[in-house]
Enzyme design. Structure first.
Site, PDB file in Angstrom:
ATOM      1  N   GLN B 232       1.090 -10.682  60.865  1.00 57.79           N
ATOM      2  CA  GLN B 232       0.902 -11.531  62.040  1.00 57.79           C
ATOM      3  C   GLN B 232       1.603 -12.878  61.899  1.00 57.79           C
ATOM      4  O   GLN B 232       1.367 -13.607  60.937  1.00 57.79           O
ATOM      5  CB  GLN B 232      -0.588 -11.782  62.265  1.00 57.79           C
ATOM      6  CG  GLN B 232      -0.862 -12.704  63.450  1.00 57.79           C
ATOM      7  CD  GLN B 232      -2.285 -12.558  63.945  1.00 57.79           C
ATOM      8  OE1 GLN B 232      -3.198 -13.115  63.385  1.00 57.79           O
ATOM      9  NE2 GLN B 232      -2.469 -11.777  64.997  1.00 57.79           N
ATOM     10  N   HIS B 234       1.579 -16.360  63.499  1.00 59.02           N
ATOM     11  CA  HIS B 234       0.808 -17.228  64.388  1.00 59.02           C
ATOM     12  C   HIS B 234       1.808 -18.051  65.184  1.00 59.02           C
ATOM     13  O   HIS B 234       2.764 -18.566  64.611  1.00 59.02           O
ATOM     14  CB  HIS B 234      -0.099 -18.127  63.550  1.00 59.02           C
ATOM     15  CG  HIS B 234      -1.175 -18.811  64.337  1.00 59.02           C
ATOM     16  ND1 HIS B 234      -0.900 -19.784  65.269  1.00 59.02           N
ATOM     17  CD2 HIS B 234      -2.516 -18.645  64.352  1.00 59.02           C
ATOM     18  CE1 HIS B 234      -2.042 -20.195  65.813  1.00 59.02           C
ATOM     19  NE2 HIS B 234      -3.029 -19.519  65.267  1.00 59.02           N
ATOM     20  N   LEU B 244      -1.095 -24.638  59.794  1.00 59.00           N
ATOM     21  CA  LEU B 244      -1.638 -24.035  61.003  1.00 59.00           C
ATOM     22  C   LEU B 244      -2.107 -25.082  62.007  1.00 59.00           C
ATOM     23  O   LEU B 244      -2.828 -26.008  61.661  1.00 59.00           O
ATOM     24  CB  LEU B 244      -2.834 -23.146  60.611  1.00 59.00           C
ATOM     25  CG  LEU B 244      -3.675 -22.561  61.742  1.00 59.00           C
ATOM     26  CD1 LEU B 244      -2.884 -21.526  62.525  1.00 59.00           C
ATOM     27  CD2 LEU B 244      -4.956 -21.943  61.185  1.00 59.00           C
ATOM     28  N   GLU B 247      -5.110 -21.865  67.388  1.00 64.71           N
ATOM     29  CA  GLU B 247      -5.056 -21.262  68.713  1.00 64.71           C
ATOM     30  C   GLU B 247      -6.063 -21.908  69.669  1.00 64.71           C
ATOM     31  O   GLU B 247      -5.911 -21.843  70.883  1.00 64.71           O
ATOM     32  CB  GLU B 247      -5.381 -19.767  68.549  1.00 64.71           C
ATOM     33  CG  GLU B 247      -5.272 -18.946  69.795  1.00 64.71           C
ATOM     34  CD  GLU B 247      -5.235 -17.447  69.451  1.00 64.71           C
ATOM     35  OE1 GLU B 247      -4.717 -17.082  68.374  1.00 64.71           O
ATOM     36  OE2 GLU B 247      -5.726 -16.664  70.268  1.00 64.71           O
ATOM     37  N   HIS B 349       0.951 -15.656  59.117  1.00 66.04           N
ATOM     38  CA  HIS B 349      -0.427 -16.123  59.089  1.00 66.04           C
ATOM     39  C   HIS B 349      -1.383 -15.121  58.462  1.00 66.04           C
ATOM     40  O   HIS B 349      -2.296 -15.494  57.736  1.00 66.04           O
ATOM     41  CB  HIS B 349      -0.862 -16.410  60.530  1.00 66.04           C
ATOM     42  CG  HIS B 349      -2.235 -16.982  60.675  1.00 66.04           C
ATOM     43  ND1 HIS B 349      -2.648 -18.106  59.991  1.00 66.04           N
ATOM     44  CD2 HIS B 349      -3.291 -16.600  61.447  1.00 66.04           C
ATOM     45  CE1 HIS B 349      -3.908 -18.381  60.330  1.00 66.04           C
ATOM     46  NE2 HIS B 349      -4.327 -17.482  61.187  1.00 66.04           N
TER      47      HIS B 349
END
Lengths: 248, 572
Positions: B232, B234, B244, B247, B349
């Site tokens: 994945q 991100h 990060l 979201e 991620h």
């Protein structure tokens, strides 16, 4: 990148199997403008001297692994910008802890003290899952939230004058975390914790230096937690004198 | 001398899955003795870095059916539906338990737990504690676990071997980082909960410790890794560091903006549909790459990027819901999101794939379990929905812990003498490797070449040629790894030998990812191929299994367990 600058890092080295005393090594590192102190240590490790020992992981100021003394002050090295320093930067292990090796310190002592404040929810009767979540108002959450932000990075122990002088002192982070549960509306264990906190020196050894709150990278304000805990511990004791069965 | 520690259960890893498994084990049987073995102190585990939230049905306008369907659809129909049904049912109970254990979930005015919107979720079902959810979950679990004396922690121990006999696993050997000594841990069940291996890529949200250790241990011991091609990206990582940006920024109403100031997820048809910023991660990451390729990215030191704009949320909401995002953006890119958009790029991620397990977390080796990101219990299929993974750690960590207790009562201890002998052999191997000056390769350079190759071959968009090249390069790097020279011959806190052991693990995980990716000739979820741009249910509606073989990996498949949700075109 073009805007390369060189800085000299004076790093404490100590291998207990070989060294009687800590020594220092000097490394010249080409640093980038956006680098943190940790980036330079990782550069040394990867490109210059792979024998250097230091702890790190998240490099985003939340795992709490990479605390060290930088130019004599306790810092979270992944958060501490190199732009704040001159041409020569000294990096030492955190103060007030035994050194395991190089920049790695032993904090088992903290882990013991941490456990002694019972940092978990204590209730007379455990709530069943079927009963759902507790109601806790935003204000009740706010009452303890700040003290739950501690990442256990140990900067406050490194800065604290009482930690170095008073072995019985639980220290800023442990007290802040105990206090966090005492203030939580879901918890009923405050008398138990406050009784532990009345042990010789446990909270009272704090000399109000406030250094802990100044170095905390997460604005936990452990000094406030220590002072509030002193007060609560004393009040809880007086309650026991005045009221039968501790006022329960 | 090799120290031997005897317990009923060993849990490797002290993050959310490992801690939840440990607590579940002592809850199931207060007499059970659990060893919690971790290469770091539990509160340093990478769970700490999760930000946005944990999913579980909580509102009257939501249902288990809806959470289940969203997860199946998000998985591009590669999730096992019995696993998904169990997961959505247990999820609210697990998050409630965590509330009872002190997790400071954010609240509505009436004191109930607040939920927020997340990508691919049809309604607000993501529980949150501002934007430090992983941190609060990890510390709540760790602090709760401290009251159980039957959970014995062995911190800063690096597991080097699984000790397996004919009828199953009997223990592990681990290197005590402080002393350089190998210790033997004996038990009748072992749970691997070491997280994923994002560090096989150069640009990742993952911390330094995410080196796929549990995956590699299982892989080398006859357990296949499943669905490893699904990595994945991100959509929103900070350029340079890969840190990060949650979201939840989009869940709370943030916009993605291109160099022309457009909300491109709305202005162009990237398949994300009406939900725009609330689309699933695989689709939004692809949209950002396409936007940059169309010349609408912004130039930066670390490659082109787009903007994440939170300004319209206002300072109050940002400080209340997203204070950590503000701290991160200010500290690491010098941007205050209250006044300035944040530069972001898609970043590695999470691994949907992992150790092949059944719904209990049990592998095909007797007594060996896996849980959390390490495992592939087949909840996430080809694409995980944001906020399902923290809940996954709890639901399947708990189940593995309970099953491990039951299983440990049915099996016998390993052979003391044989296990001790394995420990001696392992000490010899470690002593030979430590400070091994002979060799022509440099550890950090082999590692860098691995990550560069993985990004080139197994990025957001893939083609057969680039994947095949990476397969070859990883095989060569494994050869070169055998020839690395090590400088540090000290036994005390030797992080160089740990890094070498980690690189060995990462190369095995990289091999599994690259070979699985090169096998799957379709596009599904996070595995997107320019040369096979559509999903092919006829030929690839199955899991990929990759088996370790010293001569080179072997690919195999297993069935997806479908249920009442039929595969259909995945549209948002």
């Amino acid at each position: 990148m073009s805007s390369e600058v060189k800085k000299t890092f004076v790093v404490t080295r100590f291998d207990p199997d070989r060294d009687e005393e800590p020594r220092t090594d000097r490394y010249e590192v080409p640093v980038q403008p956006d680098w943190k102190v940790l980036d330079a240590l990782n550069y040394i490790k990867d490109e210059i001297d792979s024998t250097l020992a230091h702890r790190w992981s998240c490099r985003m100021a939340v795992c709490g692994s990479c605390g060290m003394q930088v130019d004599g002050k306790p810092k979270l090295t992944c958060k501490d910008s190199l732009a704040n320093y001159g041409d020569t930067v000294t990096v030492e292990p955190l103060a007030n802890f035994p050194v395991v090796r190089d920049l790695v310190v032993e904090f088992e002592g903290f882990m013991e003290k941490f456990k002694s404040v019972k940092p978990w929810i204590i209730r007379a009767k455990e709530r069943a899952v079927e009963e759902g979540t507790h109601r806790q108002s935003p204000a009740e959450l706010e009452a303890f939230k700040q003290f739950s932000m501690c990442i256990n990075c140990m900067l406050c122990y490194s800065a604290c004058p009482a930690v170095s002088n008073e072995p019985e002192f639980a220290g800023p982070a442990a007290i802040a975390l105990g206090h966090r549960y005492n203030l939580d509306s879901r918890d009923e264990g405050d008398s138990e914790r406050l009784a532990a906190m009345r042990d010789e020196g446990f909270v009272y050894a704090c000399s109000y230096a406030n250094e802990c709150s100044e170095v905390c990278p997460k604005n936990v304000d452990p000094a406030a937690a220590v002072n509030q805990s002193k007060l609560l511990a004393t009040m809880d004791w007086m309650k026991g004198l005045v009221l039968p069965r501790g006022g329960k | 001398m090799v120290d031997v520690h005897k317990h009923d259960i060993i849990i490797v890893g002290g993050g959310a899955a490992g801690l939840r498994a440990a607590i579940a084990a002592v809850e199931a049987d207060p007499q059970v003795s659990v060893a919690l073995v971790s290469k770091v102190y539990p509160m340093r585990s990478h769970t700490v870095s999760a930000e946005g939230g944990a999913a579980a049905v909580a509102r009257p306008d939501d249902s288990l059916e809806m959470h289940g369907y969203d997860t199946v659809k998000g998985s591009d129909f590669l999730g096992d539906q019995d696993v998904i049904e169990y997961f959505v049912e247990e999820a609210p109970k697990e998050l409630t338990r965590l509330e009872h254990w002190g997790c400071p979930w954010s609240r509505n005015d009436d004191g109930s737990v607040a939920t927020r919107a997340f990508g691919g979720m049809t309604t607000k079902r993501t529980w949150y504690a501002s934007d430090k959810v992983g941190f609060h979950m990890l510390h709540s679990l760790f602090q709760h676990s401290m009251q159980f004396d039957r959970i014995v922690r062995y911190d800063e121990r690096f597991v080097t071997q699984l000790l397996i006999e004919d009828d199953g696993i009997k223990g592990v050997s681990a290197l005590d980082v402080r002393t350089g000594n190998i210790e033997v841990f004996q038990a009748r069940a072992v749970i691997l909960a070491t997280g994923g291996g994002g560090k096989i890529f150069p640009f990742t949200t993952n911390g330094n410790i995410k080196t796929g250790d549990g995956m590699a241990l299982a892989y080398r011991n006859g357990v296949p890794l499943k669905d490893m091609e699904f990595v994945q990206y991100h959509p929103t990582g900070l350029p340079g560091t890969g840190i990060l940006i949650t979201e939840a920024t989009r869940g709370e109403g943030g916009h993605l903006i291109n160099s022309e100031g457009e909300r491109f997820l709305v202005a162009y048809d990237y398949g994300v549909g009406n939900k725009a910023e609330l689309g699933p991660r695989d689709m939004i990451s692809r949209a950002i790459i396409q936007e940059i390729e169309a010349g609408r990215g912004l130039p930066g030191t670390y490659g082109e990027y787009v903007h994440l704009d939170l300004r319209h949320l206002g300072e109050d909401k940002i400080m209340k819901r997203l204070p950590f995002v503000r701290e991160l953006a200010t500290t690491y890119v010098g941007v205050d999101p209250v006044t300035t958009p944040i530069p972001i790029r898609p970043v590695v991620h999470y691994m949907m794939g992992g150790v092949d397990t059944d719904i209990d977390g049990l592998t095909r080796v007797g007594g060996l379990f896996a849980a959390g990101e390490t495992a592939c219990v087949s909840l996430n299929g080809a694409n995980r929905l944001g906020s399902n993974s923290l809940t996954e750690c709890l639901v399947f960590g708990a189940r593995a812990g309970q099953r491990a207790v039951a299983l440990s009562k049915e099996t016998s201890d390993g052979n003391d003498v044989a296990l001790r002998k394995r420990g001696f052999e392992e000490q010899e191997r470690i002593d030979t490797l430590r400070g091994k000056k002979k060799g022509g390769e440099k550890l950090s350079h082999v590692r860098r070449e691995m990550t560069t190759s993985m990004e080139r071959g197994c990025g957001v968009y893939r083609t057969q040629d680039t994947m095949d090249a990476t397969v070859q390069e990883i095989a060569q790097l494994k050869g070169r790894f055998a020839d690395i020279a090590l400088q540090d011959d000290s036994r005390v806190f030797n992080t160089e030998i740990i890094a070498a052991l980690e690189l060995g693990n990462m190369l095995d995980v990289a091999e599994a990812v690259a070979n699985s990716a090169a096998y799957r000739k379709e596009s599904r979820g996070a595995h997107t191929r320019r040369d096979h741009p559509t999903r092919d249910d006829q030929n690839y509606l199955h899991h990929t299994l990759v088996h370790f073989d010293p001569a080179g990996p072997r690919i195999d498949t297993s069935q997806v367990r479908l249920g009442h949700w039929e595969p259909e075109e995945r549209k948002y």
